[in-house]
Design a protein around this motif. Structure first.
Motif, PDB file in Angstrom:
ATOM      1  N   UNK A 166       2.643  10.457   6.154  1.00 31.59           N
ATOM      2  CA  UNK A 166       3.482  11.744   5.347  1.00 31.59           C
ATOM      3  C   UNK A 166       3.496  11.918   3.933  1.00 31.59           C
ATOM      4  N   UNK A 167       2.889  10.752   3.249  1.00 28.77           N
ATOM      5  CA  UNK A 167       3.055  10.706   1.743  1.00 28.77           C
ATOM      6  C   UNK A 167       2.742  11.971   1.148  1.00 28.77           C
ATOM      7  N   UNK A 194      -0.968  -0.596  -4.547  1.00 24.05           N
ATOM      8  CA  UNK A 194      -2.171  -0.122  -4.142  1.00 24.05           C
ATOM      9  C   UNK A 194      -2.242   1.029  -3.354  1.00 24.05           C
ATOM     10  N   UNK A 195      -3.246   1.954  -3.760  1.00 26.18           N
ATOM     11  CA  UNK A 195      -3.291   3.276  -2.921  1.00 26.18           C
ATOM     12  C   UNK A 195      -4.143   2.835  -1.879  1.00 26.18           C
ATOM     13  N   UNK A 196      -3.841   3.483  -0.513  1.00 25.09           N
ATOM     14  CA  UNK A 196      -5.104   3.159   0.622  1.00 25.09           C
ATOM     15  C   UNK A 196      -5.444   4.897   0.916  1.00 25.09           C
ATOM     16  N   UNK A 197      -6.671   5.062   1.021  1.00 25.35           N
ATOM     17  CA  UNK A 197      -7.187   6.189   1.743  1.00 25.35           C
ATOM     18  C   UNK A 197      -8.367   5.996   2.535  1.00 25.35           C
ATOM     19  N   UNK A 198      -8.558   6.763   3.458  1.00 24.71           N
ATOM     20  CA  UNK A 198      -9.728   6.602   4.442  1.00 24.71           C
ATOM     21  C   UNK A 198     -10.956   6.955   4.139  1.00 24.71           C
ATOM     22  N   UNK A 258       0.804  -1.134  -0.143  1.00 16.93           N
ATOM     23  CA  UNK A 258       0.089  -0.070   0.042  1.00 16.93           C
ATOM     24  C   UNK A 258       0.733   1.295   0.069  1.00 16.93           C
ATOM     25  N   UNK A 259       0.576   2.415  -0.683  1.00 17.75           N
ATOM     26  CA  UNK A 259       1.034   3.621  -0.538  1.00 17.75           C
ATOM     27  C   UNK A 259      -0.183   4.311   0.207  1.00 17.75           C
ATOM     28  N   UNK A 260       0.142   4.812   1.524  1.00 14.93           N
ATOM     29  CA  UNK A 260      -0.720   5.151   2.333  1.00 14.93           C
ATOM     30  C   UNK A 260      -0.974   6.790   2.317  1.00 14.93           C
ATOM     31  N   UNK A 261      -1.902   7.183   1.966  1.00 15.78           N
ATOM     32  CA  UNK A 261      -2.524   8.796   1.816  1.00 15.78           C
ATOM     33  C   UNK A 261      -3.307   9.255   2.428  1.00 15.78           C
ATOM     34  N   UNK A 262      -3.273  10.561   3.253  1.00 15.33           N
ATOM     35  CA  UNK A 262      -4.049  11.124   4.006  1.00 15.33           C
ATOM     36  C   UNK A 262      -4.016  12.985   3.786  1.00 15.33           C
TER      37      UNK A 262
END
Length: 425
Positions: free
Chosen positions: A341-342, A362-366, A331-335
């Protein structure tokens, strides 16, 4: 498939050797020494010149490779993870009793799923410090259990849900009889060949004793305790040990303690450990403060921690468009609120690493109504000003006593981390 199977077996051995953060660091240190790394002491003057080195601070460890071409402005490529997992920690005066049962007093550590710890054979594991200033690691093997109340005595539990009071209901049993004749600390001390009255301090955790296992159709899945975050510690370590010697940067492995508590300790990511080590490395090459900041400006940090796979029984808790799944790649974690911090440049660097490794991501966003947790990523970026990327392996049952991932994901994640640490120009 043989490489994936071997990698998974090695991860299982690593997890079984690491029931506490102190055991994990000891296992990391043993593997580093076997690979030719030299352990340094923070109280000593450090050697300079090309070599492979590491330093331990309590339940944290940092290792690095100094290339032959290193200068005062040579940048760093850091992979950060954490050695601790949610669970329980042994309290002071821990031996208690109630209605004929002998029990142990434990305190909730971090944010575990309390119900997942019920009806499991558990152990105590951690470090003891003795009156003479020495210390020892101990583990009991299966020793305690949180017994669940029978359905006959809680008829509404399946309809109304299980409610657990951390103080009243999370007191494990360790025996029956007179608690006055039992002593948990004395038992732990005996495992180190010492007596209970020699113990002047301890950091002892509760850990699941069940062995990791593969399961599912074609053994697609892997289940284990402490995947959060020993899986990232293991992947980062394996990646570091695979690196070649022709480097134009310092590859750095950093595994911190106390992430599950917020990291605000001397061995946590909010503490000075990483900053201290990087400053001493730079000073060894004669770097001024300005030159060290030049090095930081060209450096990268990868914050490696597990992330959420979409859950088939609760899809409404996830973003309606981004549906990462176990087996689909890291995962690439994005917020948007920078709980991860991405940023765009970090995303591009992760794409590069995954393409170099030949692995998908894969991208992860909440979901906007379900705020995400956080990681060491924003803490490291804030403390050092080094550009940081948050990534992780997708899992289900995060913070359970036993989490699960895809059997292929650990090897794939390792390959991506290796490509981050050793970019091809």
């Amino acid at each position: 498939m043989t490489e994936i199977s071997n990698h998974l077996s090695d991860l299982a051995r690593f997890i079984q050797a690491s029931p506490s953060s102190y055991h994990a660091v000891t296992e990391v240190a043993a593997r580093l020494i076997e690979a030719g790394f030299v352990e340094l002491n923070e109280a000593d003057e450090w050697p300079t010149g090309p070599d492979k080195r590491f330093v331990v601070r309590d339940g944290a460890v940092i290792a690095w490779i100094e290339p032959a071409t290193a200068t005062a402005t040579t940048p760093f490529r850091i992979v950060g993870s954490h050695t601790d997992s949610p669970g329980f920690k042994l309290k002071p005066k821990p031996t208690t009793g109630n209605v004929g049962w002998i029990q142990a007093g434990v305190e909730v550590y971090g944010g575990p799923l309390l119900n997942s710890w019920l009806d499991r054979e558990l152990e105590f594991a951690g470090r003891l410090v003795f009156r003479d200033g020495t210390s020892a690691l101990v583990r009991t093997g299966p020793y305690l259990r949180f017994p669940q109340l029978a359905v006959h005595l809680d008829r509404g539990v399946n309809a109304n849900g299980l409610v657990l009071d951390p103080q009243r209901h999370m007191n494990p049993v360790i025996g029956v009889g007179n608690a006055a004749g039992a002593d948990v600390v004395a038992h732990l001390a005996s495992l180190a060949g010492r007596t209970g009255d020699e113990v002047t301090g301890y950091d002892v955790m509760v850990a699941d004793t069940a062995a990791p296992a593969t399961f599912g159709m074609d053994a697609q899945f892997f289940a284990s305790g402490r995947l959060d975050n020993l899986s990232s510690v293991h992947s980062s370590l394996v990646a570091l040990l695979r690196l070649g010697t022709e480097l134009d940067h310092y590859p750095v492995f950093a595994a911190f303690d106390h992430e599950e508590l917020g990291s605000e300790t001397r061995s946590g990511a909010s503490g000075p450990f990483l900053a201290d080590v990087l400053a001493r490395i730079s000073a060894g090459n004669g770097a001024s403060e300005a030159q060290r900041l030049q090095a930081y400006a060209s450096s990268w940090c990868l914050s490696a921690d597990v992330g959420h796979s979409i859950h088939p029984n609760y899809p409404e808790r996830h973003d309606p468009v981004n549906h990462p799944i176990v087996g689909g790649g890291p995962l690439l974690k994005i917020n948007a609120n920078q709980r991860y911090a991405t940023d765009a440049l970090g995303a591009a660097e992760w794409v590069r690493a995954c393409e170099q490794a030949g692995v998908p991501f894969q991208e992860f966003v909440s979901n906007n109504t379900v705020p995400c947790g956080s990681t060491i990523g924003p803490l490291t970026a804030t403390r050092l000003g080094i550009r940081t990327i948050d990534v992780g392996m997708p899992v289900l049952s995060m913070h359970s006593a036993r989490e699960m991932c895809a059997a292929t994901d650990t090897a794939v994640f390792t390959a991506a981390i290796q490509a981050f640490l050793e970019p091809v120009n």
